[in-house]
Design an enzyme around this catalytic site. Structure first.
Site, PDB file in Angstrom:
ATOM      1  N   ASP A   1      -7.017  18.675 -14.585  1.00  0.00           N
ATOM      2  CA  ASP A   1      -7.295  17.204 -15.335  1.00  0.00           C
ATOM      3  C   ASP A   1      -6.671  17.396 -16.641  1.00  0.00           C
ATOM      4  O   ASP A   1      -7.531  18.027 -17.454  1.00  0.00           O
ATOM      5  CB  ASP A   1      -8.905  16.991 -15.233  1.00  0.00           C
ATOM      6  CG  ASP A   1      -9.256  15.428 -15.748  1.00  0.00           C
ATOM      7  OD1 ASP A   1      -8.418  15.009 -16.429  1.00  0.00           O
ATOM      8  OD2 ASP A   1      -9.957  14.828 -15.440  1.00  0.00           O
TER       9      ASP A   1
ATOM     10  N   LYS B   1      -7.510   6.310 -20.220  1.00  0.00           N
ATOM     11  CA  LYS B   1      -7.708   6.761 -21.768  1.00  0.00           C
ATOM     12  C   LYS B   1      -6.359   6.914 -22.525  1.00  0.00           C
ATOM     13  O   LYS B   1      -5.912   5.805 -22.868  1.00  0.00           O
ATOM     14  CB  LYS B   1      -8.161   8.187 -21.318  1.00  0.00           C
ATOM     15  CG  LYS B   1      -9.326   8.284 -20.401  1.00  0.00           C
ATOM     16  CD  LYS B   1     -10.551   7.637 -20.754  1.00  0.00           C
ATOM     17  CE  LYS B   1     -11.950   7.616 -19.992  1.00  0.00           C
ATOM     18  NZ  LYS B   1     -11.905   7.566 -18.882  1.00  0.00           N
TER      19      LYS B   1
ATOM     20  N   TYR C   1     -16.004  16.611 -16.332  1.00  0.00           N
ATOM     21  CA  TYR C   1     -16.676  15.325 -16.656  1.00  0.00           C
ATOM     22  C   TYR C   1     -17.904  15.353 -15.572  1.00  0.00           C
ATOM     23  O   TYR C   1     -17.629  15.434 -14.379  1.00  0.00           O
ATOM     24  CB  TYR C   1     -15.471  14.434 -16.537  1.00  0.00           C
ATOM     25  CG  TYR C   1     -15.827  12.862 -16.248  1.00  0.00           C
ATOM     26  CD1 TYR C   1     -16.672  12.296 -17.334  1.00  0.00           C
ATOM     27  CD2 TYR C   1     -15.147  12.141 -15.316  1.00  0.00           C
ATOM     28  CE1 TYR C   1     -16.926  11.083 -17.366  1.00  0.00           C
ATOM     29  CE2 TYR C   1     -15.521  10.711 -15.231  1.00  0.00           C
ATOM     30  CZ  TYR C   1     -16.648  10.337 -16.328  1.00  0.00           C
ATOM     31  OH  TYR C   1     -16.940   8.911 -16.388  1.00  0.00           O
TER      32      TYR C   1
ATOM     33  N   ARG D   1       0.668  -1.201  -0.105  1.00  0.00           N
ATOM     34  CA  ARG D   1       0.000   0.189   0.077  1.00  0.00           C
ATOM     35  C   ARG D   1       0.740   1.121  -0.053  1.00  0.00           C
ATOM     36  O   ARG D   1       0.315   2.401  -0.252  1.00  0.00           O
ATOM     37  CB  ARG D   1      -0.931   0.083   0.811  1.00  0.00           C
ATOM     38  CG  ARG D   1      -2.145   0.832   0.931  1.00  0.00           C
ATOM     39  CD  ARG D   1      -3.019   0.799   2.301  1.00  0.00           C
ATOM     40  NE  ARG D   1      -2.659   1.477   3.222  1.00  0.00           N
ATOM     41  CZ  ARG D   1      -2.543   0.709   4.521  1.00  0.00           C
ATOM     42  NH1 ARG D   1      -2.843  -0.511   4.756  1.00  0.00           N
ATOM     43  NH2 ARG D   1      -1.905   1.486   5.753  1.00  0.00           N
TER      44      ARG D   1
HETATM   45  C1  PLP Z   1     -11.748  14.047 -18.449  1.00  0.00           C
HETATM   46  C2  PLP Z   1     -11.914  12.717 -17.555  1.00  0.00           C
HETATM   47  N1  PLP Z   1     -11.253  12.841 -16.156  1.00  0.00           N
HETATM   48  C3  PLP Z   1     -11.510  11.771 -15.434  1.00  0.00           C
HETATM   49  C4  PLP Z   1     -12.518  10.488 -15.733  1.00  0.00           C
HETATM   50  C5  PLP Z   1     -12.416   9.454 -14.789  1.00  0.00           C
HETATM   51  O1  PLP Z   1     -11.730   8.288 -15.385  1.00  0.00           O
HETATM   52  P1  PLP Z   1     -11.879   7.024 -14.764  1.00  0.00           P
HETATM   53  O2  PLP Z   1     -13.222   6.451 -15.553  1.00  0.00           O
HETATM   54  O3  PLP Z   1     -10.520   6.120 -15.216  1.00  0.00           O
HETATM   55  O4  PLP Z   1     -12.100   6.934 -13.326  1.00  0.00           O
HETATM   56  C6  PLP Z   1     -12.800  10.759 -17.029  1.00  0.00           C
HETATM   57  C7  PLP Z   1     -13.554   9.261 -17.370  1.00  0.00           C
HETATM   58  O5  PLP Z   1     -14.186   9.398 -18.545  1.00  0.00           O
HETATM   59  C8  PLP Z   1     -12.610  11.887 -17.849  1.00  0.00           C
HETATM   60  O6  PLP Z   1     -13.219  11.784 -19.165  1.00  0.00           O
END
Ligand code: PLP
Length: 401
Positions: free
Chosen positions: A190, A215, A117, A63
């Site tokens: 992000d 992604k 998101y 961890r």
């Molecule tokens: C811009 C963005 N940030 C964060 C996330 C969240 O990622 P995860 O699905 O790996 O939790 C997404 C998911 O589509 C996203 O498009």
């Protein structure tokens, strides 16, 4: 590794090929192995004590760290140019970790972009707000409004995306970075949509950069993961919090993510080039009402795009509205797709189409969605690495449906 080295070279080398130390044989694995051990011991207890006490680098417990996740973290840190990173179970876990770390010993208030998101908006509303964190949602493309909110709220964190999901609005990251710095507030960015190949938010004043590793970075649709990269100042609290809450990514997933990242710059360049051609083609189609793409000539944030997307790559996400289409018509079009996969997620080698009203922004009330500009005739396309003429041919026949 030196900053000047191209991301193409960094992506295949950083983090890998660690030399064994001590009494181990002097072989070096060419790629980082999957280390599955949950715990580690040393020749004498004093060394384990020093590792536990952070006086000596090493491993003690899964961890707290793992050689495979360390390698992945070093790789993404190198690409983003931060102080260090923490690989997390998902992108959402990474956003949670960044926000929770930023709010330690700071005012329990967040100034957040109102175009995030859907699940990030959901986390703010369902997790942070009920626990007493005040959240001010602001249009981040309206700089005076962001400045006023930071001034008024004196928040513990500012949260934004480099390019908004799904409308690809591009806030002035550089100016918001400067505002956050001046107010001494950590800015969390992000960077999932743009990746460090296009934008490196630390260069614009970010304190944390988060990614859904699921992604573009991993890129093959076969692993869930997230990562928080922190600047030097915020690294120790991030690691300390992680030791306690333990949202860490397992070694198998770290391995897959690292394997994917080696080809990420190549994939990304191809995807961006394909997306540009797809966006240009869509703009000429009579069935298409409007195209959302950072390089489109009438983009509302064209000045920000020019400064921030200076490398000439504009990402590989294209959203578009189909003229007069309702949900049924969009479903008909998506059912007709033969090459493009009608599924949730983005950034994979294969092209994917998503219906935001049904998927990423489903939990947002329809009226609020409409206010955000996410209409029922809008679809979001993540352009893959296929031959662009095949992607266009598939869109063409599906639009006829
Ligand atoms: C811009 C963005 N940030 C964060 C996330 C969240 O990622 P995860 O699905 O790996 O939790 C997404 C998911 O589509 C996203 O498009």
């Amino acid at each position: 590794m030196e900053k000047k080295v191209s991301p193409h070279s960094l992506a295949v080398h950083a983090g890998d090929r660690k030399r064994p130390s001590g009494d181990q044989p002097a072989w070096v694995p060419v790629t980082t192995p999957i280390h599955t051990a949950a715990s580690y011991f040393y020749n004498d207890m004093e060394d384990l004590d020093r590792v536990f006490g952070n006086e000596m680098p090493g491993q003690s417990y899964g961890r707290y760290g793992n050689p495979t996740s360390d390698a992945l973290q070093e790789l993404v840190t190198t690409l983003e140019g931060g102080g260090g990173a923490l690989a997390c179970a998902t992108g959402m876990a990474a956003i949670h970790m960044a926000l929770s770390t930023a709010l330690i010993d700071r005012r329990r208030s967040i100034v957040a972009s109102h175009q995030l998101y859907g699940a990030t908006l959901g986390m703010l509303a369902k997790v942070f707000e009920p626990s007493g964190v005040e959240v001010a949602y602001v249009d981040f493309c309206d700089e005076p409004a962001v400045a006023a909110a930071i001034e008024k709220q004196r928040p513990g964190a500012v949260l934004m995306e480099t390019a908004s999901n799904p409308l690809l609005r591009v806030p002035a990251l550089d100016r918001i970075g400067a505002l956050s710095r001046a107010a001494d507030v950590p800015l969390i960015v992000d960077n999932t949509f743009t990746t460090p190949l296009i934008i490196r938010p630390f260069e614009h004043g970010a304190s944390f950069v988060v990614h859904s590793l699921t992604k573009y970075l991993s890129g093959h649709g076969d692993v869930m993961g997230g990562i928080v990269v922190a600047n030097e100042e915020n690294l120790a609290p991030l690691r300390a919090l992680s030791r306690t809450v333990g949202f860490v990514l397992g070694p198998f997933e770290c391995y897959l993510a690292m394997r994917g990242i080696k080809t990420f710059p190549l994939r990304m360049e191809r995807q961006c080039a394909n997306a540009r051609k797809v966006a240009e083609w869509l703009a000429t189609q009579p069935e298409v009402e409007r195209v959302y793409f950072p390089a489109e000539p009438n983009h509302p944030d064209a000045a920000n795009v020019k400064r921030l997307f200076a490398c000439g790559l504009y990402g590989a996400m294209v959203s578009f509205e189909v003229k007069g289409a309702d949900r049924d018509a969009i479903f008909r079009m998506m059912n007709a797709l033969r090459l493009i996969v009608p599924a949730t997620s983005l950034g994979d080698v294969h092209s994917m189409m998503l219906y935001p009203a049904m998927a990423s922004h489903r939990d947002i009330a329809p009226k609020h969605r409409a206010r955000l500009g996410i209409h029922d005739n809008l679809v979001r396309l993540s352009v893959g690495i296929e031959a662009v003429e095949d992607i266009i041919a598939d869109l063409d026949q599906a639009l006829q449906a």
